[in-house]
Design a protein around this motif. Structure first.
Motif, PDB file in Angstrom:
ATOM      1  N   LEU A  92       0.824  -1.208   0.000  1.00 47.00           N
ATOM      2  CA  LEU A  92       0.000   0.000   0.000  1.00 47.00           C
ATOM      3  C   LEU A  92       0.862   1.263   0.000  1.00 47.00           C
ATOM      4  O   LEU A  92       2.023   1.232   0.411  1.00 47.00           O
ATOM      5  N   ASN A  93       0.275   2.375  -0.442  1.00 44.09           N
ATOM      6  CA  ASN A  93       0.917   3.678  -0.281  1.00 44.09           C
ATOM      7  C   ASN A  93      -0.156   4.754  -0.182  1.00 44.09           C
ATOM      8  O   ASN A  93      -1.310   4.532  -0.569  1.00 44.09           O
ATOM      9  N   ASN A 135      -7.222  14.207   2.738  1.00 44.55           N
ATOM     10  CA  ASN A 135      -7.811  13.531   1.584  1.00 44.55           C
ATOM     11  C   ASN A 135      -6.762  12.594   0.977  1.00 44.55           C
ATOM     12  O   ASN A 135      -6.052  12.972   0.040  1.00 44.55           O
ATOM     13  N   PRO A 136      -6.625  11.375   1.502  1.00 38.52           N
ATOM     14  CA  PRO A 136      -5.540  10.491   1.067  1.00 38.52           C
ATOM     15  C   PRO A 136      -5.624  10.097  -0.404  1.00 38.52           C
ATOM     16  O   PRO A 136      -6.700   9.856  -0.942  1.00 38.52           O
ATOM     17  N   ARG A 137      -4.448  10.039  -1.033  1.00 36.99           N
ATOM     18  CA  ARG A 137      -4.298   9.633  -2.429  1.00 36.99           C
ATOM     19  C   ARG A 137      -3.282   8.506  -2.514  1.00 36.99           C
ATOM     20  O   ARG A 137      -2.478   8.303  -1.603  1.00 36.99           O
ATOM     21  N   ALA A 138      -3.298   7.788  -3.647  1.00 39.28           N
ATOM     22  CA  ALA A 138      -2.341   6.704  -3.863  1.00 39.28           C
ATOM     23  C   ALA A 138      -2.032   6.581  -5.345  1.00 39.28           C
ATOM     24  O   ALA A 138      -2.800   7.019  -6.204  1.00 39.28           O
ATOM     25  N   THR A 139      -0.901   5.975  -5.654  1.00 43.08           N
ATOM     26  CA  THR A 139      -0.498   5.684  -7.023  1.00 43.08           C
ATOM     27  C   THR A 139      -0.191   4.202  -7.143  1.00 43.08           C
ATOM     28  O   THR A 139       0.651   3.678  -6.402  1.00 43.08           O
ATOM     29  N   TYR A 140      -0.886   3.517  -8.072  1.00 49.54           N
ATOM     30  CA  TYR A 140      -0.717   2.079  -8.278  1.00 49.54           C
ATOM     31  C   TYR A 140      -0.586   1.784  -9.766  1.00 49.54           C
ATOM     32  O   TYR A 140      -0.963   2.598 -10.620  1.00 49.54           O
ATOM     33  N   PRO A 141      -0.053   0.590 -10.117  1.00 47.36           N
ATOM     34  CA  PRO A 141       0.049   0.191 -11.525  1.00 47.36           C
ATOM     35  C   PRO A 141      -1.332   0.066 -12.176  1.00 47.36           C
ATOM     36  O   PRO A 141      -2.363   0.208 -11.517  1.00 47.36           O
ATOM     37  N   ASN A 150      -1.965   8.989  -8.437  1.00 50.52           N
ATOM     38  CA  ASN A 150      -2.361  10.035  -7.487  1.00 50.52           C
ATOM     39  C   ASN A 150      -3.883  10.123  -7.369  1.00 50.52           C
ATOM     40  O   ASN A 150      -4.466  11.199  -7.307  1.00 50.52           O
ATOM     41  N   VAL A 151      -4.540   8.970  -7.309  1.00 50.02           N
ATOM     42  CA  VAL A 151      -5.999   8.914  -7.272  1.00 50.02           C
ATOM     43  C   VAL A 151      -6.503   9.142  -5.846  1.00 50.02           C
ATOM     44  O   VAL A 151      -5.899   8.680  -4.872  1.00 50.02           O
TER      45      VAL A 151
END
Length: 266
Positions: A92-93, A135-141, A150-151
């Motif tokens: 996770l990130n 407002n947490p965001r994350a970047t995934y493949p 950065n969704v």
């Protein structure tokens, strides 16, 4: 004559209160920020972003001050950079900006303030109450041909609650600041200070991770992007069992204290 004496008495009384009870102080601080939560469970001094803030205070006396504070910071976490193999498998990130407004009270251990007092420095402690926006965001493949770069995670409802998919959590929370620092008088009304302060947030979603794994495919992917075996069974525990995340601001700042030099005369 009577009216003039009454006006003079009231003016001197108010001036005495102002001189003895309050001097106003403004300041700014810059530094770093960090967090403790599901992606960083045991490193309370880990810095993951920058912070900056400003405040206005009323110094009631050389020991006590009350202030209105605004602080902006950024925090993040990344399982792939963890020294824990289980975290790296989970993958996770997150990152989020923090916008905090708080009311705080300071207690100086020595008789100090920048415009006066008998000491040129003092250690101090502070606490208070405030609110924070996040407002947490994350970047995934890519997933099904779509790259999640950065969704915003909150709308995807990445967890389950009581046998059903969760509603989006709130993007604001009550927060309780507390910390320690030291103040030094520089010249005349100028002061320098350094502090570290933690905030207990009344939410477990600063990092989007709290409860149990969801059931729908896209939500499952965003809660288990590596697809690692042992992660992601619907309804199983996703994060740790602590109910609140914590974040931290550390920095150095400067302040200016407005002190009335004399009272009006009549």
């Amino acid at each position: 004559m009577y009216k003039k004496q009454l006006v003079y008495f009231i003016a001197m009384f108010l001036c005495g209160i102002s001189a003895k009870a309050q001097v106003f102080e403004v300041g700014a601080v810059v530094g770093g920020s960090g967090y403790l939560g599901d992606l960083n469970q045991n490193k309370p001094l880990k810095i993951s972003g920058v912070s900056a803030g400003a405040f206005v205070k009323a110094n009631i006396n050389p020991y006590w001050a009350f202030g209105l504070h605004y602080t902006y910071g950024k925090i993040k976490g990344d399982d792939t950079k963890s020294d824990n193999q289980d975290f790296r498998d989970r993958g996770l990130n997150f990152s989020t900006a923090l916008n905090e407004v708080s009311l705080q009270v300071d207690f100086n251990f020595f008789e100090y303030f920048a415009g006066g007092g008998t000491k040129i420095f003092s250690p101090y402690i502070f606490t208070g109450v405030g609110g924070v926006l996040y407002n947490p965001r994350a970047t995934y493949p890519e997933y099904n041909g779509i790259k999640y770069d950065n969704v915003k995670l909150r709308p995807y409802k990445t967890e389950k609650e009581d046998g059903k998919d969760a509603v989006p959590y709130k993007n604001y929370s009550l927060t309780i600041p507390y910390g320690v620092g030291v103040k030094v008088r520089l010249k005349e009304n100028w002061g320098l200070f350094s502090q570290i302060g933690y905030r207990t947030a009344y939410t477990d979603y600063l990092d989007d991770v709290s409860g149990k794994y969801p059931s729908t495919p896209i939500n499952q992917y965003l809660s288990n992007p590596t697809g690692a075996t042992g992660y992601g069974p619907v309804g199983s525990q996703r994060g740790d069992f602590r109910k609140r995340d914590t974040y931290m601001f550390v920095g150095i700042g400067i302040s200016y204290t407005f002190v009335s030099q004399k009272c009006y005369t009549f």
